[in-house]
Design a protein around this motif. Structure first.
Motif, mmCIF file in Angstrom:
data_model
loop_
_atom_site.group_PDB
_atom_site.id
_atom_site.type_symbol
_atom_site.label_atom_id
_atom_site.label_comp_id
_atom_site.label_asym_id
_atom_site.label_seq_id
_atom_site.Cartn_x
_atom_site.Cartn_y
_atom_site.Cartn_z
ATOM 1 N N ALA A 60 -8.642 2.899 4.778
ATOM 2 C CA ALA A 60 -7.519 2.652 3.872
ATOM 3 C C ALA A 60 -7.074 1.203 4.005
ATOM 4 O O ALA A 60 -6.866 0.700 5.115
ATOM 5 C CB ALA A 60 -6.365 3.592 4.195
ATOM 6 N N LEU A 61 -6.967 0.522 2.887
ATOM 7 C CA LEU A 61 -6.511 -0.869 2.875
ATOM 8 C C LEU A 61 -5.011 -0.868 2.637
ATOM 9 O O LEU A 61 -4.536 -0.592 1.529
ATOM 10 C CB LEU A 61 -7.239 -1.657 1.783
ATOM 11 N N VAL A 62 -4.275 -1.158 3.702
ATOM 12 C CA VAL A 62 -2.808 -1.045 3.661
ATOM 13 C C VAL A 62 -2.194 -2.418 3.926
ATOM 14 O O VAL A 62 -2.596 -3.115 4.864
ATOM 15 C CB VAL A 62 -2.304 -0.025 4.709
ATOM 16 N N ASN A 63 -1.237 -2.782 3.099
ATOM 17 C CA ASN A 63 -0.510 -4.039 3.276
ATOM 18 C C ASN A 63 0.987 -3.753 3.161
ATOM 19 O O ASN A 63 1.456 -3.243 2.147
ATOM 20 C CB ASN A 63 -0.944 -5.059 2.211
ATOM 21 N N LYS A 64 1.726 -4.034 4.227
ATOM 22 C CA LYS A 64 3.169 -3.766 4.267
ATOM 23 C C LYS A 64 3.476 -2.295 3.975
ATOM 24 O O LYS A 64 4.332 -1.969 3.161
ATOM 25 C CB LYS A 64 3.917 -4.652 3.261
ATOM 26 N N ASN A 65 2.729 -1.407 4.658
ATOM 27 C CA ASN A 65 2.887 0.047 4.528
ATOM 28 C C ASN A 65 2.636 0.551 3.116
ATOM 29 O O ASN A 65 3.080 1.629 2.730
ATOM 30 C CB ASN A 65 4.292 0.485 4.973
ATOM 31 N N LYS A 66 1.901 -0.227 2.333
ATOM 32 C CA LYS A 66 1.619 0.148 0.955
ATOM 33 C C LYS A 66 0.110 0.176 0.758
ATOM 34 O O LYS A 66 -0.595 -0.773 1.107
ATOM 35 C CB LYS A 66 2.268 -0.867 0.010
ATOM 36 N N LEU A 67 -0.391 1.293 0.201
ATOM 37 C CA LEU A 67 -1.824 1.437 -0.034
ATOM 38 C C LEU A 67 -2.248 0.574 -1.219
ATOM 39 O O LEU A 67 -1.696 0.700 -2.309
ATOM 40 C CB LEU A 67 -2.168 2.904 -0.320
ATOM 41 N N VAL A 68 -3.207 -0.313 -1.001
ATOM 42 C CA VAL A 68 -3.691 -1.150 -2.098
ATOM 43 C C VAL A 68 -5.109 -0.758 -2.516
ATOM 44 O O VAL A 68 -5.571 -1.151 -3.588
ATOM 45 C CB VAL A 68 -3.650 -2.648 -1.722
#
Length: 555
Positions: free
Chosen positions: A175-183
């Motif tokens: 899972a590609l996650v940035n700032k607890n958000k799935l991108v």
């Protein structure tokens, strides 16, 4: 326009933040503690991954957005030496995972698409809220089947043949996650005889890829916003422009070319915004630009524009600041051609001047006609020695002069709608004083507000005032006594006025009322009060005689 502009500015901020995050990540990778942590997780040979990872981060930070997906897939495949790599993005609006790019050949992509009965690239897989939460908390997971990988959407009867055909041993879901958000997600596909990958290096790759994909999304959103802005600006009837801090135009819509006569080639060579104004307006324009950038009030925004062929036309300019990271980088705005409005204003002004001249002439002629009547009455009065008849002529002349004075003021002041009651009262008193020999014995006390009355109301009030002043000279102070006349005119509340008149001369007869008194003047006072919709109050004692009239001025 404002919503699109705000949207673009927010996207620019997001892109800049993502670039900063890229730089920060590169810095972390170069720090010794990161190297130590990763070195502890891998053997000496495996530490070669660190070099690849560092290069991956640096190169990815400088790639154009349209090259990010192919580069990520190619690089991950090389780092982990897997059978295949799938790169997917997450669509917030639909809660779907979308297959964006794969390392499969065109032939293999087609084989998989045939099994799925739909194209692999662009395929959307709906995910639940619970599945989303699991992905953002468990970033790395081994998956053993296409069925499990697709969250049950692709059944075993389809998934299993694909696994056998491509000799698939395992799947690694990242899972590609940035700032607890799935991108998005990356799927690594390993062969049956291939060892499963280690988590630590996967996590580092995932962090770099997540930031890159988020930047790509932001840049794509920005381009879409930019496209909407351009399309919308082309639909507007006004001129839309953008310029940098040096005043060089960076964007104009098609209306700008039509209005100013410049070509696309002229624009590409570089046009300075202020050069499109007449020289006399350029200094003021530069001052307004400085005030705008300093967030100070901007002055007059009306200018005279200069076309390429040196013809001129009037314009209005409305502008705001373009900011990037809270700093001004340029100015955008709209320009409105007000040629038609100016022509209409000139026509209206010309028409108004004509009407003013006509009305002045009318009032002038009315005044002259009144003066002619007064002269005729004066001539007629000279033919008799009867004091009563002479007084009658004088009273009639005063009444006519009262009305003539109003038209004289209208003519002189060029105000054809209303008359200043205070100014008029002083003029009338001055005239009436010259008509009565005992006027020097009477002092006038005035308390009059600055009130303008319509012509109809002014004529009635003027005649009432004339009768009350004349009667005071003739009756209240007929014995030559000294005295005082007080006149007050006040606004009680909106559009309601009170005219108060009093003198301290001889009192009125007991039981006095205009209808019972054989006097044309008093009958006129009563009649004119009724004419203006007012109410008359009369009081008389040995010390003071008072007349009070209240009325409403209709708008």
């Amino acid at each position: 326009m404002t919503l699109i502009q705000n949207d673009r500015e927010d996207l620019l901020k997001n892109i800049e933040l993502l670039k900063l995050e890229n730089a920060h990540l590169k810095s972390l990778l170069e720090q010794e503690k990161v190297k130590n942590k990763l070195s502890g997780a891998f053997s000496r040979n495996e530490n070669e991954f660190l070099v690849e990872l560092n290069r991956f981060s640096l190169e990815l930070a400088h790639l154009p957005s349209d090259e990010i997906f192919p580069y990520i897939v190619k690089k991950i495949k090389k780092i982990f030496n897997v059978r295949a790599v799938l790169l997917n993005t997450y669509d917030d609006s639909s809660s779907e995972i979308i297959v964006e790019y794969t390392s499969l050949s065109e032939k293999d992509n087609q084989i998989v698409s045939d099994y799925l009965n739909t194209k692999l690239i662009g395929k959307r897989i709906k995910i639940s809220k619970e599945f989303y939460e699991r992905m953002t908390t468990r970033i790395f997971k081994r998956v053993n089947s296409i069925y499990e990988l697709s969250n049950g959407e692709i059944p075993q009867v389809i998934g299993r043949p694909i696994e056998l055909l491509f000799n698939i041993g395992w799947f690694a879901g990242i899972a590609l996650v940035n700032k607890n958000k799935l991108v998005g997600t990356v799927v690594l596909i390993g062969n049956k005889n291939q060892e499963f990958i280690k988590k630590e290096i996967v996590m580092a790759v995932a962090g770099v890829a997540a930031i890159a994909i988020e930047r790509k999304k932001a840049e794509e959103s920005f381009r879409e916003s930019e496209k909407r802005f351009r399309e919308l600006s082309e639909l507007l009837p006004q001129i839309v422009y953008e310029m940098d801090l040096n005043g060089i135009l960076k964007f104009v819509n098609k209306n700008a070319f039509e209005h100013f006569g410049y070509t696309e080639n002229d624009f590409k060579k570089g046009l300075k915004a202020t050069d499109m104004l007449i020289p006399e307006d350029r200094e003021r324009a530069l001052l307004n630009i400085q005030n705008l950038l300093s967030e100070k009030p901007v002055g007059n925004n009306e200018y005279t524009a200069l076309r390429k062929d040196n013809t001129k036309f009037p314009i209005l300019i409305f502008s705001n600041i373009i900011k990037k990271n809270s700093l001004p980088v340029g100015i955008r705005g709209i320009i409105i051609d007000i040629s038609d409005r100016k022509k209409l204003e000139e026509q209206l002004s010309s028409s108004l001047r004509e009407k003013e001249i006509l009305l002045k002439e009318v009032h002038h002629r009315v005044k002259n006609n009144f003066q002619t009547i007064i002269s005729l009455l004066n001539l007629q009065s000279n033919l008799t020695d009867d004091p009563k008849i002479i007084n009658t002529f004088i009273e009639s002349s005063n009444r006519i002069k009262t009305m003539a004075l109003i038209h004289e003021l209208l003519y002189r002041e060029s105000n054809f709608v209303s008359v200043d009651f205070k100014f008029y009262s002083n003029k009338l008193i001055s005239y009436l004083k010259d008509s009565y020999s005992n006027s020097s014995m009477v002092e006038f006390m005035l308390d009059i507000d600055n009130i303008h009355l319509s012509i109809d109301k002014m004529i009635s009030c003027g005649l009432i005032l004339n009768e009350l002043i004349s009667n005071s000279f003739k009756h209240a102070f007929s014995d030559g006594r000294k005295g005082e006349i007080s006149i007050s005119f006040k606004s009680l509340k909106e559009n309601i006025y009170c005219l108060a008149f009093s003198n301290n001369g001889l009192k009125l007869a007991d039981g006095f009322w205009p209808e019972n008194h054989n006097s044309l003047g008093m009958l006129l006072v009563k009649s004119l009060t009724k004419q203006i919709g007012g109410e008359l109050y009369i009081s008389s004692t040995e010390k003071l005689t008072e007349f009070m009239i209240t009325f409403r001025e209709q708008l």
